[in-house]
Design an enzyme around this catalytic site. Structure first.
Site, PDB file in Angstrom:
ATOM      1  N   CYS A 266       0.774  -1.247   0.000  1.00 34.27           N
ATOM      2  CA  CYS A 266       0.000   0.000   0.000  1.00 34.27           C
ATOM      3  C   CYS A 266       0.800   1.290   0.000  1.00 34.27           C
ATOM      4  CB  CYS A 266      -0.994  -0.047   1.134  1.00 34.27           C
ATOM      5  SG  CYS A 266      -2.245  -1.297   0.752  1.00 34.27           S
TER       6      CYS A 266
HETATM    7  P1  NAD Z   1      -5.323  -8.856  -2.334  1.00 32.26           P
HETATM    8  O1  NAD Z   1      -4.591  -8.928  -3.623  1.00 32.26           O
HETATM    9  O2  NAD Z   1      -4.789  -9.502  -1.121  1.00 32.26           O
HETATM   10  O3  NAD Z   1      -6.791  -9.461  -2.542  1.00 32.26           O
HETATM   11  C1  NAD Z   1      -7.618  -9.173  -3.617  1.00 32.26           C
HETATM   12  C2  NAD Z   1      -8.481 -10.414  -3.886  1.00 32.26           C
HETATM   13  O4  NAD Z   1      -9.471 -10.076  -4.871  1.00 32.26           O
HETATM   14  C3  NAD Z   1      -7.701 -11.603  -4.455  1.00 32.26           C
HETATM   15  O5  NAD Z   1      -7.954 -12.750  -3.673  1.00 32.26           O
HETATM   16  C4  NAD Z   1      -8.240 -11.769  -5.888  1.00 32.26           C
HETATM   17  O6  NAD Z   1      -8.263 -13.107  -6.328  1.00 32.26           O
HETATM   18  C5  NAD Z   1      -9.641 -11.197  -5.737  1.00 32.26           C
HETATM   19  N1  NAD Z   1     -10.264 -10.711  -6.974  1.00 32.26           N
HETATM   20  C6  NAD Z   1      -9.718  -9.972  -7.966  1.00 32.26           C
HETATM   21  N2  NAD Z   1     -10.644  -9.694  -8.907  1.00 32.26           N
HETATM   22  C7  NAD Z   1     -11.793 -10.264  -8.500  1.00 32.26           C
HETATM   23  C8  NAD Z   1     -13.127 -10.312  -9.026  1.00 32.26           C
HETATM   24  N3  NAD Z   1     -13.465  -9.698 -10.165  1.00 32.26           N
HETATM   25  N4  NAD Z   1     -14.041 -11.000  -8.337  1.00 32.26           N
HETATM   26  C9  NAD Z   1     -13.738 -11.622  -7.176  1.00 32.26           C
HETATM   27  N5  NAD Z   1     -12.511 -11.590  -6.617  1.00 32.26           N
HETATM   28  C10 NAD Z   1     -11.564 -10.926  -7.274  1.00 32.26           C
HETATM   29  O7  NAD Z   1      -5.605  -7.303  -2.078  1.00 32.26           O
HETATM   30  P2  NAD Z   1      -5.718  -6.578  -0.658  1.00 32.26           P
HETATM   31  O8  NAD Z   1      -4.390  -6.400  -0.070  1.00 32.26           O
HETATM   32  O9  NAD Z   1      -6.812  -7.218   0.124  1.00 32.26           O
HETATM   33  O10 NAD Z   1      -6.199  -5.107  -1.115  1.00 32.26           O
HETATM   34  C11 NAD Z   1      -7.504  -4.877  -1.576  1.00 32.26           C
HETATM   35  C12 NAD Z   1      -7.742  -3.372  -1.612  1.00 32.26           C
HETATM   36  O11 NAD Z   1      -7.709  -2.848  -0.283  1.00 32.26           O
HETATM   37  C13 NAD Z   1      -6.697  -2.568  -2.377  1.00 32.26           C
HETATM   38  O12 NAD Z   1      -7.324  -1.472  -2.988  1.00 32.26           O
HETATM   39  C14 NAD Z   1      -5.748  -2.088  -1.299  1.00 32.26           C
HETATM   40  O13 NAD Z   1      -5.082  -0.908  -1.659  1.00 32.26           O
HETATM   41  C15 NAD Z   1      -6.715  -1.828  -0.161  1.00 32.26           C
HETATM   42  N6  NAD Z   1      -6.142  -1.933   1.182  1.00 32.26           N
HETATM   43  C16 NAD Z   1      -5.258  -2.919   1.484  1.00 32.26           C
HETATM   44  C17 NAD Z   1      -4.764  -3.044   2.787  1.00 32.26           C
HETATM   45  C18 NAD Z   1      -3.765  -4.090   3.168  1.00 32.26           C
HETATM   46  O14 NAD Z   1      -3.251  -4.025   4.273  1.00 32.26           O
HETATM   47  N7  NAD Z   1      -3.451  -5.048   2.327  1.00 32.26           N
HETATM   48  C19 NAD Z   1      -5.236  -2.171   3.775  1.00 32.26           C
HETATM   49  C20 NAD Z   1      -6.170  -1.181   3.441  1.00 32.26           C
HETATM   50  C21 NAD Z   1      -6.633  -1.079   2.131  1.00 32.26           C
HETATM   51  C1  UGA Z   2      -0.530   0.459   6.015  1.00 35.06           C
HETATM   52  C2  UGA Z   2      -1.261   1.415   6.965  1.00 35.06           C
HETATM   53  O1  UGA Z   2      -0.632   1.392   8.247  1.00 35.06           O
HETATM   54  C3  UGA Z   2      -2.721   1.009   7.128  1.00 35.06           C
HETATM   55  O2  UGA Z   2      -3.410   1.959   7.937  1.00 35.06           O
HETATM   56  C4  UGA Z   2      -3.375   0.959   5.740  1.00 35.06           C
HETATM   57  O3  UGA Z   2      -4.701   0.520   5.821  1.00 35.06           O
HETATM   58  C5  UGA Z   2      -2.586   0.017   4.859  1.00 35.06           C
HETATM   59  O4  UGA Z   2      -1.206   0.454   4.773  1.00 35.06           O
HETATM   60  C6  UGA Z   2      -3.118   0.021   3.466  1.00 35.06           C
HETATM   61  O5  UGA Z   2      -3.659   0.974   2.993  1.00 35.06           O
HETATM   62  O6  UGA Z   2      -2.915  -1.019   2.869  1.00 35.06           O
HETATM   63  P1  UGA Z   2       0.489  -1.992   6.207  1.00 35.06           P
HETATM   64  O7  UGA Z   2       1.132  -1.663   4.899  1.00 35.06           O
HETATM   65  O8  UGA Z   2      -0.218  -3.264   6.341  1.00 35.06           O
HETATM   66  O9  UGA Z   2      -0.548  -0.835   6.589  1.00 35.06           O
HETATM   67  O10 UGA Z   2       1.605  -1.998   7.346  1.00 35.06           O
HETATM   68  P2  UGA Z   2       2.312  -0.873   8.232  1.00 35.06           P
HETATM   69  O11 UGA Z   2       2.354  -1.336   9.620  1.00 35.06           O
HETATM   70  O12 UGA Z   2       1.759   0.468   7.991  1.00 35.06           O
HETATM   71  O13 UGA Z   2       3.788  -0.937   7.647  1.00 35.06           O
HETATM   72  C7  UGA Z   2       4.088  -0.483   6.336  1.00 35.06           C
HETATM   73  C8  UGA Z   2       5.570  -0.441   6.143  1.00 35.06           C
HETATM   74  O14 UGA Z   2       6.135   0.626   6.904  1.00 35.06           O
HETATM   75  C9  UGA Z   2       6.305  -1.706   6.597  1.00 35.06           C
HETATM   76  O15 UGA Z   2       7.324  -2.013   5.683  1.00 35.06           O
HETATM   77  C10 UGA Z   2       6.890  -1.320   7.944  1.00 35.06           C
HETATM   78  O16 UGA Z   2       8.048  -2.037   8.276  1.00 35.06           O
HETATM   79  C11 UGA Z   2       7.199   0.148   7.705  1.00 35.06           C
HETATM   80  N1  UGA Z   2       7.244   0.927   8.958  1.00 35.06           N
HETATM   81  C12 UGA Z   2       6.143   1.065   9.720  1.00 35.06           C
HETATM   82  C13 UGA Z   2       8.438   1.516   9.341  1.00 35.06           C
HETATM   83  O17 UGA Z   2       9.470   1.400   8.641  1.00 35.06           O
HETATM   84  N2  UGA Z   2       8.480   2.236  10.502  1.00 35.06           N
HETATM   85  C14 UGA Z   2       7.374   2.409  11.274  1.00 35.06           C
HETATM   86  O18 UGA Z   2       7.492   3.100  12.317  1.00 35.06           O
HETATM   87  C15 UGA Z   2       6.195   1.805  10.876  1.00 35.06           C
END
Ligand code: NAD
Ligand code: UGA
Length: 431
Positions: A266
């Site tokens: 992200c």
């Molecule tokens: P991910 O890649 O882990 O999961 C996405 C899933 O969607 C996969 O399992 C894939 O097979 C499925 N998929 C794709 N197209 C599809 C379709 N048409 N129908 C049904 N399933 C389908 O992604 P993620 O990390 O869960 O991220 C999802 C969204 O949330 C992204 O926009 C990301 O930026 C956001 N987000 C992620 C995090 C995080 O920590 N990973 C945190 C906050 C927000």
């Molecule tokens: C981050 C945000 O913290 C979430 O709030 C958000 O929902 C998510 O992105 C998203 O949009 O996907 P995440 O990427 O899962 O979450 O993990 P973090 O704990 O934020 O760490 C991100 C990266 O920053 C890691 O590589 C971690 O090692 C690094 N980090 C984090 C540092 O180097 N220093 C810190 O103090 C904290």
């Protein structure tokens, strides 16, 4: 209310399981049949603390069911969350391919039902995507009208990997961007048992809140990493500086841990997507660009430090400890370890790598290095060990284990509670 969640990934799965545990029957949808099968047998397809136990519980109580049939699941539910990936394109802009497909699939389900339906965009999307891209698809394919036949919300997710379930269930705030009042009211009802302030906004405001939040957190990390470079020169511990700075409640100590740079699916992609959006509007994203530049440099600082010991790394045996982008997950997306291993390979070092959860994923990225079953085995007979990810177990490294190394040098990218004598260890941003 019966819910459907499209995408069973790092966000969709905790969302599905979390909402099912709050008493909503959930249909969890994914195109990946193996994931769907696993979930239906009560097993967790990803590593996330607490998730396996809760999946087993909600599946056994028939509160959660997985399927590959989006159209049917949407038609048989009242509210659909879309949480598919929104990855980065080559130019840094957002790739909407998956979310557009998911919207099209959902629209077919909406077409098949008579009752009002709510679509909630949970994926991270740049401002105006819901209005300009998602709603037109939903209307065109369903043949219905947004704001009349169905509602639309944009509900960004702030969970972190590694603590996903806990973050989902106990968020700092819930942001509800709404097309109209009716849409927002319906989504607010789903969150009524959550103990968190609810912020209701427009769709595009909710979208920007998500990018501004991630970018500000990334700013804190790049900032402290830059300060860390000076700390190294001055023989100051950057963690002490962070404690001193972070005690000011206006600043806060969180996200001031210096390390090998931020990774994950992200921060890198979201900061880049925001840069692209600002440029598209003719604005200059100066701060945002520097967050990325500092981070890129930071990723290979450990190798630079290693070269102070070995100018020529050719044939040197190096242990890389920690491969996931952070502790508590098997996710290696944009992990600094990927770049560090590439850099070591470029310099002809022999790499041995260990991680408690992420080895299988890293094998796909770097199939040609040696992987070990324990950090002890990784350290054996090496010229140096690099701690890249701060897994708790690395603080248990003992002097006896260090003595198994050929040359006893441990470089810590992330500060751990290592108890071994200081003469064997060096910090990236502390003496
Ligand atoms: P991910 O890649 O882990 O999961 C996405 C899933 O969607 C996969 O399992 C894939 O097979 C499925 N998929 C794709 N197209 C599809 C379709 N048409 N129908 C049904 N399933 C389908 O992604 P993620 O990390 O869960 O991220 C999802 C969204 O949330 C992204 O926009 C990301 O930026 C956001 N987000 C992620 C995090 C995080 O920590 N990973 C945190 C906050 C927000
Ligand atoms: C981050 C945000 O913290 C979430 O709030 C958000 O929902 C998510 O992105 C998203 O949009 O996907 P995440 O990427 O899962 O979450 O993990 P973090 O704990 O934020 O760490 C991100 C990266 O920053 C890691 O590589 C971690 O090692 C690094 N980090 C984090 C540092 O180097 N220093 C810190 O103090 C904290």
């Amino acid at each position: 209310m019966k819910l459907s969640v499209i995408g069973a990934g790092y966000v969709g799965l905790p969302t599905s399981v979390g909402l099912a545990s709050k008493g909503h029957p959930v249909l969890c949808i994914d195109i990946d049949e193996r994931k769907v099968e696993k979930i239906n047998t009560g097993k967790c397809p990803i590593y996330e603390e607490g998730l396996s136990e809760l999946i087993e519980e909600v599946v056994s109580k028939d509160m959660l069911e997985a399927t590959t049939d989006t159209q049917k699941a949407v038609a048989n539910s009242d509210v659909t969350f879309i949480s598919v990936g929104t990855p980065m394109k080559e130019d840094g802009s957002i790739n909407l391919e998956y979310i557009k497909q998911a919207a099209e699939d959902a629209a077919k389900g909406i077409r098949d039902k008579d009752a009002y339906h709510l679509v909630v965009v949970k994926s991270t999307v740049v401002p105006k995507t819901t209005e300009d891209e998602i709603i037109p698809i939903l209307e065109e394919v369903s043949g219905k009208t947004a704001g009349e036949d169905f509602g639309v919300c944009m509900n960004p997710e702030f969970l972190r990997e590694g603590t996903a379930l806990q973050d989902f269930l106990k968020p700092d705030r819930i942001v509800i961007g709404e097309l109209d009042r009716k849409s927002g009211e319906k989504l607010e009802k789903i969150y009524k048992d959550f103990d968190a302030p609810i912020i209701r906004t427009s769709l595009r405001t909710a979208e920007l809140i998500k990018y501004a939040s991630n970018s500000l957190l990334a700013t804190k990390i790049s900032f402290i990493n830059e300060i860390g470079r000076l700390c190294k020169e001055l023989e100051i511990d950057v963690y002490e500086v962070a404690d001193g700075v972070g005690t000011d409640h206006r600043i806060n100590r969180d996200f001031l841990d210096s390390g090998a740079g931020f990774g994950g699916s992200c921060f890198p992609k979201d900061v880049r997507a925001l840069i692209k959006v600002m440029e598209d509007y003719g604005e200059k994203p100066r701060i945002l660009k520097e967050i990325i530049n500092v981070n890129e440099e930071q990723k290979t600082k450990l190798v630079e430090q290693l070269q102070k010991h070995y100018k020529d790394l050719s044939g040197k045996k190096i242990a890389v400890l920690g491969l996931s982008f952070k502790p508590g997950t098997d996710d290696i997306r944009q992990s600094p370890a990927i770049d560090i291993i590439s850099e070591l390979k470029k310099k002809d070092a022999e790499v041995k790598a260990y991680d408690p959860e992420a080895i299988e994923n890293m094998k796909k990225e770097h199939p040609d290095i040696k992987y070990t079953d324990s950090y002890t085995e990784a350290l054996e007979n090496t010229d140096a060990g690099l701690i890249v990810t701060g897994w708790g177990e690395f603080s248990e490294i003992t002097l006896d284990e260090i003595r198994l190394m050929k040359n006893q040098i441990i470089l810590e990218g992330r500060k751990t509670q290592l108890r071994i004598d200081k003469s064997y260890r060096e910090g990236l941003s502390w003496p």
